[in-house]
Design an enzyme around this catalytic site. Structure first.
Site, PDB file in Angstrom:
ATOM      1  N   HIS A 380       0.787  -1.238   0.000  1.00  0.00           N
ATOM      2  CA  HIS A 380       0.000   0.000   0.000  1.00  0.00           C
ATOM      3  C   HIS A 380       0.810   1.274   0.000  1.00  0.00           C
ATOM      4  O   HIS A 380       0.268   2.333   0.276  1.00  0.00           O
ATOM      5  CB  HIS A 380      -0.897   0.045   1.238  1.00  0.00           C
ATOM      6  CG  HIS A 380      -2.114  -0.812   1.127  1.00  0.00           C
ATOM      7  ND1 HIS A 380      -3.285  -0.359   0.579  1.00  0.00           N
ATOM      8  CD2 HIS A 380      -2.327  -2.091   1.471  1.00  0.00           C
ATOM      9  CE1 HIS A 380      -4.177  -1.338   0.609  1.00  0.00           C
ATOM     10  NE2 HIS A 380      -3.626  -2.395   1.140  1.00  0.00           N
ATOM     11  N   LYS A 568      -8.635  13.841   4.019  1.00  0.00           N
ATOM     12  CA  LYS A 568      -7.737  12.684   4.012  1.00  0.00           C
ATOM     13  C   LYS A 568      -6.846  12.832   5.229  1.00  0.00           C
ATOM     14  O   LYS A 568      -6.834  13.897   5.865  1.00  0.00           O
ATOM     15  CB  LYS A 568      -6.890  12.663   2.742  1.00  0.00           C
ATOM     16  CG  LYS A 568      -6.241  14.009   2.431  1.00  0.00           C
ATOM     17  CD  LYS A 568      -5.553  14.075   1.076  1.00  0.00           C
ATOM     18  CE  LYS A 568      -6.452  14.010  -0.128  1.00  0.00           C
ATOM     19  NZ  LYS A 568      -6.535  12.747  -0.814  1.00  0.00           N
ATOM     20  N   ARG A 569      -6.092  11.801   5.581  1.00  0.00           N
ATOM     21  CA  ARG A 569      -5.168  11.970   6.696  1.00  0.00           C
ATOM     22  C   ARG A 569      -4.215  13.128   6.414  1.00  0.00           C
ATOM     23  O   ARG A 569      -3.926  13.453   5.255  1.00  0.00           O
ATOM     24  CB  ARG A 569      -4.374  10.673   6.915  1.00  0.00           C
ATOM     25  CG  ARG A 569      -5.156   9.621   7.682  1.00  0.00           C
ATOM     26  CD  ARG A 569      -5.580  10.071   9.040  1.00  0.00           C
ATOM     27  NE  ARG A 569      -4.481  10.083   9.983  1.00  0.00           N
ATOM     28  CZ  ARG A 569      -4.276   9.166  10.925  1.00  0.00           C
ATOM     29  NH1 ARG A 569      -5.123   8.160  11.072  1.00  0.00           N
ATOM     30  NH2 ARG A 569      -3.253   9.249  11.740  1.00  0.00           N
TER      31      ARG A 569
HETATM   32  C1  LIG Z   1     -11.869   7.198   1.867  1.00  0.00           C
HETATM   33  C2  LIG Z   1     -11.396   7.606   3.200  1.00  0.00           C
HETATM   34  C3  LIG Z   1     -10.036   7.851   3.417  1.00  0.00           C
HETATM   35  C4  LIG Z   1      -9.003   7.765   2.302  1.00  0.00           C
HETATM   36  O1  LIG Z   1      -8.853   9.041   1.704  1.00  0.00           O
HETATM   37  P1  LIG Z   1      -7.649   9.359   0.696  1.00  0.00           P
HETATM   38  O2  LIG Z   1      -8.003  10.690   0.147  1.00  0.00           O
HETATM   39  O3  LIG Z   1      -7.678   8.285  -0.344  1.00  0.00           O
HETATM   40  O4  LIG Z   1      -6.406   9.358   1.498  1.00  0.00           O
HETATM   41  C5  LIG Z   1      -9.627   8.242   4.662  1.00  0.00           C
HETATM   42  N1  LIG Z   1     -10.509   8.383   5.675  1.00  0.00           N
HETATM   43  C6  LIG Z   1     -11.824   8.166   5.510  1.00  0.00           C
HETATM   44  C7  LIG Z   1     -12.750   8.375   6.658  1.00  0.00           C
HETATM   45  C8  LIG Z   1     -12.320   7.770   4.271  1.00  0.00           C
HETATM   46  O5  LIG Z   1     -13.629   7.529   4.118  1.00  0.00           O
END
Ligand SMILES: *Cc1c(COP(=O)(O)O)cnc(C)c1O
Length: 836
Positions: A380, A568-569
């Site tokens: 990942h 996102k994080r």
């Molecule tokens: C989809 C999702 C992520 C992933 O987001 P990315 O933009 O792909 O890093 C992270 N947290 C939550 C709560 C999500 O639903």
């Protein structure tokens, strides 16, 4: 055994048997629902309707809905045992499930019944729904992916058991104090959890520590046994994973640690009672808390304990409890594939070897042949610091037998490499599983796995070329790609009911289980009446979001202008700082007079992001977003045109509110750093246009939706490599773009911190001198792309056309498609039709 395709009968739910396999089915009508709900309230919760609390009512509703899935679950399990079908065991340290109630109602086709039944009792579904606390058993994308995958497998009727950990405390709850992140624990089980079924009678004993000893068996063969010095019980908690109206329910089995009776408590005398009880709490710590690090493993002892704990329970459970007792383990690869979700569960490889060799009496080579066919590994990441390694010392102390097994796998593997590349002495050393001080889990997973996959095309390519090049030279056929996906049930059908209804009205309901059918929407992009209704959906979703933010956090959100979302994080590679620099630059432009305020396109910038508690720079960035937001939102010179909203505690529940309201999706990671992303897919499917770099699955999104419906900017991955090789000089970019100098100066001046210039000096210094993720190098291109966004938004018809085409062309990003690819390329598993 019959097989079926996704997208097979999705109309009326199959009627479960009313009697038969030892269970009765609940009634699927309003009267039956009301009776069942009242019984749960009166006899389950022990309260009358008038005296019941919101929580009583929620629990009664959840249990009533759950009955409808349970009868199917039992049927599915019985069928699966009869069919002897191959089972996908999805091993994942994280499952970020989101709320369960709505998904269960949807899967069992109870929407109308529940709505009407509750109405008769004077109760509101939306109030009860809000009472559910989501199980936050994951950090972000990786855990959410696992949740999407098990949803798809159930919908496709593929036998699957998800295996993971029932953390007592999930991902921390985030709040802001003066704009700085504060973490609190997440006691998600405190009010009761109606979705789980504990089975203490099936607890598994897991050993740790001690030594190993060699002995001769009756046949004179030398064998090994492990003499552990402590142990713990794993208690399984089962969760139902319902397919979408297909009568199928799979299982998610999460393990909880319990102290073993009789290990210390048996031998205590009055004097060491307290010690013995302390040992109990020690053992139970194993499943106490989810590590909040997203993509930076900390190498902590408790973390390795967690990994071995859940994996040992899961392997034992499948072999000794799921398979029939007379099963011939030589045929194990016909019945199971253990999919490793990143390196977290890789210790399952030596565990299966230990079980086969030490416990079941297999010889080594035979066991290794079987093991290699039973595993596959999903990587990942591309960040070298995210590849897990364990110190040899720790591994030897905690899992001495596993270290021996790993060493033997390593020796045999290095001999194989030496034979394949004679004369190259560096190669076996580079590829070794056991390094000078550490065990490299990604190498172990690659050696053991029948397949190794990346999660987007670019990522899989870079995995072969940059992360594991020696391995791909040795075994090119082992490497493959499966681009991630998201479940359309949760992220479109449930999260965006307005858009779902519009789509269904246009093309029928089949898209929910066959997302490629969204293509049929393409002609509607040219239909002005349809576009107007599409805009109306966005308006409604924005209004709903504004209400949610108001009641959740007291946040004021305007509902006009571009809703520009970055959720996102928080991580430097994802580059939230680039987004902040855009906002600061617009602000600085107006304040300095460089921009006329009437020329600024109204925008709401919405952020959602948790930072790992130990990641100081990420927490600084959160502080900066909030500081900039507070200043910008309050400055009358902006005439309310720019608003920053940053609701705390981004989780699946909040994602489901934010994403449907988005016009613009920010996917601005440095090219070559984001493995795939799935947030990008959720947003595009909900009709947001992407502004993004050529990274991860953005590349595939852009190819599908077309260049003219995507705002591309920034360095390409090879250009990033080139720049880093020749030496990145961030200050030169600042010098070349006066907007960038001014924005950085404004932050550094203390303009957002009441004049205190010291608060963000470290952050600015990092951007100007160290930043590994080249934010300044992409600034000018990003600003130019944002100008293109503004220009496009000024033409509502053109923008809506692009938005509709994004929806129509992103069916590929269904996790159903991803599962189909895993099945075809990696698992070779077959769907099983549950005959009801
Ligand atoms: C989809 C999702 C992520 C992933 O987001 P990315 O933009 O792909 O890093 C992270 N947290 C939550 C709560 C999500 O639903």
């Amino acid at each position: 055994m019959t097989t079926t395709q996704v997208g097979s009968p999705s109309g009326a739910p199959a009627e479960p048997p009313r009697r038969g396999l030892g269970h009765v089915a609940p009634r699927h009508d309003v009267e039956g629902f009301v009776g069942s709900f009242m019984r749960e309230l009166n006899y389950g919760q022990g309260v009358s309707l008038t005296r019941s609390s919101l929580n009583d009512r929620y629990l009664a509703l959840a249990r009533t809905v759950r009955h409808h899935l349970q009868s199917r679950w039992m049927a599915a399990l019985a069928q699966q045992a009869d069919d002897q079908a191959k089972t996908v065991c999805y091993l994942s340290a994280e499952f970020l499930l989101g709320r369960q109630l709505d998904n269960a109602i949807l899967a069992s086709d109870l929407d109308d019944v529940v709505e009407e039944g509750l109405g008769q009792l004077g109760l509101s579904l939306s109030t009860l729904r809000a009472q559910e606390i989501e199980p936050g058993l994951g950090n972000g994308g990786l855990g959410r992916l696992a949740a999407c995958f098990i949803d798809s497998l159930a919908t496709m009727s593929v036998p699957c058991v998800g295996y993971g950990i029932r953390y007592e405390y999930g991902i921390f709850r985030q709040s802001f104090e003066d704009g700085w992140q504060r973490e609190d624990t997440d006691p998600w089980l405190a009010l009761g959890n109606p979705w789980e079924f504990p089975h203490p009678e099936h607890a598994v004993t897991v050993n740790f520590g001690g030594t190993t000893e060699h002995y001769e068996d009756e046949d004179g063969a030398t064998r090994t046994r492990w003499l552990p010095d402590w142990d713990v019980q794993g208690v399984p908690y089962n969760y139902m994973v319902p397919g979408f109206r297909n009568g199928r329910v799979n299982t998610l089995r999460l393990w909880s640690a319990k102290a073993t009776r009789g290990f210390n408590l048996n031998s205590f005398n009055a004097g060491d009672y307290v010690d013995a009880v302390r040992a109990e709490t020690f053992a139970e710590k194993i499943s106490m808390v989810l590590y909040p690090e997203d993509s930076t493993p900390q190498g902590k002892e408790l973390r390795l304990q967690q990994q071995y704990f859940f994996v040992a329970c899961s392997v034992h459970n499948f072999i000794n409890q799921v398979l029939p007792s007379d099963f011939d383990l030589h045929k194990l690869p016909d019945r199971v594939i253990f999919q490793l979700n990143d390196t977290h569960p890789v210790i399952a490889v030596p565990e299966l070897m230990r079980v086969l060799v030490d416990e079941k009496g297999f010889d080594w080579d035979e066991a290794w042949t079987i093991t290699q066919q039973c595993f596959a590994y999903t990587c990942h990441t591309l960040l070298p610091e995210a590849l897990e390694e364990w110190s040899i010392e720790l591994m030897g102390r905690l899992l001495p037998r596993h270290l021996e097994i790993i060493r033997r796998i390593d020796e045999e593997f290095r001999a194989e490499v030496a034979a394949a590349f004679p004369g190259d002495e560096a190669m076996p050393r580079r590829m070794a599983i056991v390094g000078d001080h550490t065990v490299r889990m990604a190498h172990l997973a690659t050696v053991a796995g029948s397949k190794v996959n990346g999660v987007a095309e670019l990522h899989s390519q870079l995995l072969r070329d940059k992360v594991l090049p020696d391995f791909s030279a040795l075994w090119p056929e082992k490497f493959t790609n499966v681009t991630n996906g998201v479940t359309p049930r949760r992220f479109l059908r449930l999260a965006n009911r307005n858009l779902s209804s519009l789509i269904t009205e246009a093309i029928g309901p089949g898209w929910v289980t066959d997302l490629d059918r969204l293509r049929e929407l393409e002609p509607f992009a040219d239909d002005p009446a349809f576009r107007e209704r599409f805009r109306e959906v966005k308006r409604l979703n924005k209004a709903t979001l504004a209400r949610t933010l108001q009641s959740r956090n007291g946040i004021e959100m305007p509902t006009t202008g571009i809703v520009d979302i970055m959720v996102k994080r928080l991580h430097e590679y994802k580059r939230q700082t680039l987004k902040v620099l855009h906002i600061v630059s617009l602000y600085e432009g107006v304040v300095s007079g460089r921009l006329a305020v009437e020329d600024v396109t109204p925008r709401v910038f919405a952020f959602g992001a948790k930072a790992a508690p130990g990641y100081a720079m990420a927490k600084q960035i959160i502080g900066l977003i909030n500081a900039v937001g507070a200043t910008v939102n309050a400055d009358p010179r902006l005439d309310g045109r720019l608003t920053v909203v940053f609701p705390p505690n981004y989780d699946v529940t909040l994602a489901e509110k934010l994403i449907p309201a988005a016009d613009l999706s920010e996917q601005i990671s440095l090219a070559g750093k984001e493995a795939s992303g799935t947030g990008n897919m959720k947003l595009a499917l909900n009709g947001a246009l992407t502004i993004g770099t050529d990274d991860g699955a953005n590349i595939e999104i852009r190819r599908l939706v077309g260049d003219e419906n995507f705002f591309l900017f920034g360095l390409l991955e090879p250009q990033v490599e080139e720049l880093l090789a020749k030496g990145y000089d961030p200050a030169s970019y600042a010098a070349a773009d006066p907007r960038l100098t001014s924005a950085l100066d404004l932050i550094a001046s203390g303009a957002f911190t009441g004049g205190d210039a010291s608060v963000f000096s470290g952050l600015v210094d990092n951007l100007l001198h160290h930043d590994r993720f080249l934010a300044l190098a992409d600034f000018s291109a990003y600003m130019e792309a944002q100008d293109r966004v503004d220009a496009a938004y000024a033409d509502p018809e053109g923008w809506t056309r692009s938005a509709v085409l994004n929806v129509a062309r992103c069916g590929f990003f269904s996790s159903d498609r991803a599962m189909r690819e895993y099945i075809d390329k990696i698992w070779h598993a077959q769907p099983v039709v549950t005959s009801l």
